[in-house]
Design a protein around this motif. Structure first.
Motif, PDB file in Angstrom:
ATOM      1  N   THR A   1       0.825  -1.204   0.000  1.00 29.75           N
ATOM      2  CA  THR A   1       0.000   0.000   0.000  1.00 29.75           C
ATOM      3  C   THR A   1       0.864   1.261   0.000  1.00 29.75           C
ATOM      4  O   THR A   1       2.081   1.200   0.202  1.00 29.75           O
ATOM      5  N   ASP A   2       0.205   2.417  -0.197  1.00 30.47           N
ATOM      6  CA  ASP A   2       0.962   3.635  -0.464  1.00 30.47           C
ATOM      7  C   ASP A   2       0.828   4.699   0.610  1.00 30.47           C
ATOM      8  O   ASP A   2       1.107   5.876   0.350  1.00 30.47           O
ATOM      9  N   ASN A   3       0.382   4.334   1.831  1.00 30.96           N
ATOM     10  CA  ASN A   3       0.379   5.329   2.905  1.00 30.96           C
ATOM     11  C   ASN A   3       0.693   4.666   4.233  1.00 30.96           C
ATOM     12  O   ASN A   3       0.403   3.483   4.452  1.00 30.96           O
ATOM     13  N   PHE A   4       1.320   5.430   5.114  1.00 27.32           N
ATOM     14  CA  PHE A   4       1.814   4.872   6.367  1.00 27.32           C
ATOM     15  C   PHE A   4       0.689   4.444   7.306  1.00 27.32           C
ATOM     16  O   PHE A   4       0.841   3.475   8.061  1.00 27.32           O
ATOM     17  N   ALA A   5      -0.435   5.142   7.281  1.00 27.55           N
ATOM     18  CA  ALA A   5      -1.516   4.766   8.177  1.00 27.55           C
ATOM     19  C   ALA A   5      -1.969   3.339   7.904  1.00 27.55           C
ATOM     20  O   ALA A   5      -2.156   2.536   8.830  1.00 27.55           O
TER      21      ALA A   5
ATOM     22  N   CYS B   1       9.137  -5.316  14.354  1.00 25.06           N
ATOM     23  CA  CYS B   1       7.966  -5.159  13.502  1.00 25.06           C
ATOM     24  C   CYS B   1       8.161  -3.900  12.637  1.00 25.06           C
ATOM     25  O   CYS B   1       9.132  -3.157  12.812  1.00 25.06           O
ATOM     26  N   TYR B   2       7.238  -3.665  11.741  1.00 21.18           N
ATOM     27  CA  TYR B   2       7.356  -2.503  10.860  1.00 21.18           C
ATOM     28  C   TYR B   2       7.327  -1.197  11.647  1.00 21.18           C
ATOM     29  O   TYR B   2       7.994  -0.230  11.289  1.00 21.18           O
ATOM     30  N   ARG B   3       6.565  -1.161  12.747  1.00 15.73           N
ATOM     31  CA  ARG B   3       6.508   0.057  13.558  1.00 15.73           C
ATOM     32  C   ARG B   3       7.852   0.327  14.227  1.00 15.73           C
ATOM     33  O   ARG B   3       8.210   1.483  14.455  1.00 15.73           O
ATOM     34  N   CYS B   4       8.617  -0.705  14.552  1.00 21.96           N
ATOM     35  CA  CYS B   4       9.977  -0.495  15.052  1.00 21.96           C
ATOM     36  C   CYS B   4      10.818   0.259  14.030  1.00 21.96           C
ATOM     37  O   CYS B   4      11.722   1.024  14.395  1.00 21.96           O
ATOM     38  N   PHE B   5      10.531   0.045  12.759  1.00 20.26           N
ATOM     39  CA  PHE B   5      11.270   0.660  11.658  1.00 20.26           C
ATOM     40  C   PHE B   5      10.887   2.125  11.487  1.00 20.26           C
ATOM     41  O   PHE B   5      11.754   3.006  11.446  1.00 20.26           O
ATOM     42  N   VAL B   6       9.584   2.432  11.415  1.00 22.00           N
ATOM     43  CA  VAL B   6       9.174   3.799  11.070  1.00 22.00           C
ATOM     44  C   VAL B   6       8.673   4.605  12.258  1.00 22.00           C
ATOM     45  O   VAL B   6       8.521   5.827  12.157  1.00 22.00           O
ATOM     46  N   GLY B   7       8.402   3.961  13.388  1.00 22.37           N
ATOM     47  CA  GLY B   7       7.931   4.680  14.557  1.00 22.37           C
ATOM     48  C   GLY B   7       6.453   5.011  14.490  1.00 22.37           C
ATOM     49  O   GLY B   7       5.713   4.504  13.638  1.00 22.37           O
ATOM     50  N   ASP B   8       6.003   5.891  15.382  1.00 22.18           N
ATOM     51  CA  ASP B   8       4.584   6.222  15.506  1.00 22.18           C
ATOM     52  C   ASP B   8       4.203   7.503  14.773  1.00 22.18           C
ATOM     53  O   ASP B   8       3.033   7.888  14.768  1.00 22.18           O
ATOM     54  N   ALA B   9       5.144   8.166  14.156  1.00 22.62           N
ATOM     55  CA  ALA B   9       4.870   9.504  13.619  1.00 22.62           C
ATOM     56  C   ALA B   9       4.031   9.490  12.352  1.00 22.62           C
ATOM     57  O   ALA B   9       3.547  10.530  11.920  1.00 22.62           O
TER      58      ALA B   9
END
Length: 256
Positions: free
Chosen positions: A128-132, A172-180
């Motif tokens: 997919t094409d968005n972080f959310a 996990c992927y959130r470890c990679f990009v964080g919560d922002a």
């Protein structure tokens, strides 16, 4: 499970590879992969995932085909414009290999419904094409204990990473990009542009990694490479990678 003579003939080029063989092809036939997003990544990836003989495919996309998609989304043609991508994709798979079990969802992914889509899968491939959406998918994969391949592409760059945040010590992927990036505010290829072949490179590399992950228990293609993110640079061109370590403070997998 055994392969019929027709299936043996269809996958002969796989079966003669010692890294896959008959056992690997049978294993692929018994796997369930969820493909989230049928655009620049998901469209060409699906063609190779189906060609690999992955027995059950769940295809997820709420979008419709547009003329601007045809420059890189190789699954579609001019007659498909205005039609739902998930419906067109299922029709393509059914025509390509009727033996595959294909289900679709054309609902928009949300944190509330994504868990039902990934439950019981052997692997999720997110293009997919968005972080959310990516983070919602990642969170659901951790909760349902399903491995995730995350793939993205833009301009002349791509990235593909394998994550298993439900496992001890794995990111996990959130470890990679964080919560922002939970908001749907990231750039898209409409603003930045994209070389069509770049989407194909990232997509086929993701399909290769998907086969690697699915066959990891057999060992022929090596380890699943959890936490390794590959960067694809189409301008140089080159491929490099780096490791993501588990964030003990991660709001999704920090307790795993």
């Amino acid at each position: 499970m055994s392969l019929s003579p027709e299936r043996l003939d269809r996958f002969a080029r796989h079966i003669v590879l010692p890294e896959i063989g008959g056992a690997g092809q049978v294993a692929l036939a018994g796997k369930h992969l969820v493909l989230v997003g049928l655009g620049g990544i998901g469209s060409p990836a699906l063609q190779y995932l189906a060609a690999a003989g992955i027995g059950k495919l769940t295809l997820v996309d709420d979008d419709k085909v547009e003329a601007s998609n045809l420059q890189r989304q190789t699954l579609y043609n001019t007659r498909d414009i205005g039609h739902g991508k998930a419906v067109v994709a299922k029709r393509w798979v059914t025509g390509f290999d009727p033996a595959l079990d294909v289900t679709i969802s054309d609902r928009r992914i949300t944190a509330e419904n994504v868990g039902d889509l990934v439950t019981g899968a052997d692997l999720v491939l997110d293009g997919t094409d968005n972080f959310a959406t990516r983070l919602a998918v990642s969170d659901a994969c951790v909760a349902e204990r399903v491995p995730l391949l995350s793939a993205a592409v833009g301009r002349f760059q791509g990235q593909v990473g394998a994550f298993a945040g439900h496992l001890p010590g794995e990111a996990c992927y959130r470890c990679f990009v964080g919560d922002a990036f939970d908001a749907e505010d990231c750039d898209t290829c409409a603003e930045d542009g994209m070389l069509g072949a770049m989407a194909g490179w990232a997509a086929t590399f993701a399909a290769l990694q998907a086969v690697r992950v699915l066959l990891a228990p057999l060992g022929g293609l090596g380890e699943p490479q959890w936490g390794t993110v590959f960067l694809l640079d189409g301008l140089r061109p080159e491929l490099r990678n780096f490791r993501i370590t588990k964030d003990p403070a991660c709001s999704t997998c920090g307790h795993s």
